[in-house]
Design an enzyme around this catalytic site. Sequence first.
Site, PDB file in Angstrom:
ATOM      1  CD  GLU A  22      13.765 115.071  29.179  1.00 39.83           C
ATOM      2  OE1 GLU A  22      13.376 115.903  30.026  1.00 39.83           O
ATOM      3  OE2 GLU A  22      13.948 113.866  29.446  1.00 39.83           O
TER       4      GLU A  22
ATOM      5  CG  ASN B  55       4.143 110.023  37.480  1.00 41.19           C
ATOM      6  OD1 ASN B  55       3.892 110.624  36.444  1.00 41.19           O
ATOM      7  ND2 ASN B  55       5.222 109.280  37.622  1.00 41.19           N
TER       8      ASN B  55
ATOM      9  CE  LYS C 201       4.731 112.281  33.341  1.00 39.47           C
ATOM     10  NZ  LYS C 201       5.082 110.975  33.985  1.00 39.47           N
TER      11      LYS C 201
ATOM     12  CE1 TYR D 101       8.772 109.479  30.338  1.00 37.06           C
ATOM     13  CE2 TYR D 101       6.654 109.481  29.227  1.00 37.06           C
ATOM     14  CZ  TYR D 101       7.472 109.914  30.262  1.00 37.06           C
ATOM     15  OH  TYR D 101       6.976 110.772  31.218  1.00 37.06           O
TER      16      TYR D 101
ATOM     17  CG  HIS E  99       9.017 114.649  32.206  1.00 38.86           C
ATOM     18  ND1 HIS E  99       9.719 113.475  32.299  1.00 38.86           N
ATOM     19  CD2 HIS E  99       9.863 115.558  31.638  1.00 38.86           C
ATOM     20  CE1 HIS E  99      10.939 113.667  31.786  1.00 38.86           C
ATOM     21  NE2 HIS E  99      11.052 114.919  31.382  1.00 38.86           N
TER      22      HIS E  99
HETATM   23  N1  UDP Z   1       6.061 104.617  34.601  1.00 37.98           N
HETATM   24  C1  UDP Z   1       5.069 103.643  34.726  1.00 37.98           C
HETATM   25  N2  UDP Z   1       5.369 102.481  35.406  1.00 37.98           N
HETATM   26  C2  UDP Z   1       6.603 102.255  35.950  1.00 37.98           C
HETATM   27  C3  UDP Z   1       7.598 103.237  35.787  1.00 37.98           C
HETATM   28  C4  UDP Z   1       7.301 104.402  35.107  1.00 37.98           C
HETATM   29  O1  UDP Z   1       3.959 103.823  34.244  1.00 37.98           O
HETATM   30  O2  UDP Z   1       6.821 101.184  36.544  1.00 37.98           O
HETATM   31  C5  UDP Z   1       5.751 105.866  33.880  1.00 37.98           C
HETATM   32  C6  UDP Z   1       5.499 107.050  34.833  1.00 37.98           C
HETATM   33  O3  UDP Z   1       4.510 107.899  34.252  1.00 37.98           O
HETATM   34  C7  UDP Z   1       6.863 107.719  34.845  1.00 37.98           C
HETATM   35  C8  UDP Z   1       7.286 107.545  33.387  1.00 37.98           C
HETATM   36  O4  UDP Z   1       6.854 106.231  33.056  1.00 37.98           O
HETATM   37  O5  UDP Z   1       6.790 109.080  35.246  1.00 37.98           O
HETATM   38  C9  UDP Z   1       8.783 107.675  33.138  1.00 37.98           C
HETATM   39  O6  UDP Z   1       9.473 106.780  33.977  1.00 37.98           O
HETATM   40  P1  UDP Z   1      10.835 107.208  34.670  1.00 37.98           P
HETATM   41  O7  UDP Z   1      11.462 105.976  35.248  1.00 37.98           O
HETATM   42  O8  UDP Z   1      11.667 108.017  33.731  1.00 37.98           O
HETATM   43  O9  UDP Z   1      10.336 108.096  35.933  1.00 37.98           O
HETATM   44  P2  UDP Z   1      10.335 109.678  36.180  1.00 37.98           P
HETATM   45  O10 UDP Z   1      11.637 110.211  35.631  1.00 37.98           O
HETATM   46  O11 UDP Z   1       9.123 110.261  35.507  1.00 37.98           O
HETATM   47  O12 UDP Z   1      10.242 109.812  37.685  1.00 37.98           O
HETATM   48 MG    MG Z   2      12.450 109.964  33.762  1.00 38.81          MG
END
Ligand code: UDP
Ligand code: MG
Length: 134
Positions: A128, A114, A11, A51, A117
């Site tokens: 994807e 974080n 990211k 997303y 991805h």
């Molecule tokens: N995210 C956020 N707040 C939240 C949950 C997710 O900003 O409460 C963001 C974070 O960058 C995350 C991304 O949205 O990596 C996608 O969310 P997902 O639940 O798919 O998590 P991931 O698969 O990345 O662990």
């Molecule tokens: Mg995810």
Amino acid sequence: MSQEQTYIMLKPDAVRRQLMGQIISRIEAKGYQITALKMMTLDQEIVGEHYAHLLDKPFYPELAAYMTSGPVVGMIVEGPEVVAGMRQMMGPTNALEAPAGTIRGDYAHSISENIIHGSDSLENAQIEINRFFK
Ligand code: UDP
Ligand code: MG
């Protein structure tokens, strides 16, 4: 063990903080193959597709701003059980809860920024990969 492909994306904060090399080294050290890699700047449209499951969340505007704030590095990573293996190496979404030794645990401390991805299923991995590499 089945050979799989997953979609990994460094990211914008990973690129800004010059962590690309360290993160790619971990993926290589694990024994996975990086079979495609490109740097790109995402637009709102592709972030909305990627997303789509989060479009109605209150944090979505902030997430979209973050993901379009600078270049990202997209990769196809291959290896046995690599979808689950990469998720394990990444650690949980909330980097505050991510154990030391995971990528998020070692390099981030936020649920939003974080740094990495990784696809959450084999099916989503193919979707994807097609989205970012076709
Ligand atoms: N995210 C956020 N707040 C939240 C949950 C997710 O900003 O409460 C963001 C974070 O960058 C995350 C991304 O949205 O990596 C996608 O969310 P997902 O639940 O798919 O998590 P991931 O698969 O990345 O662990
Ligand atoms: Mg995810």
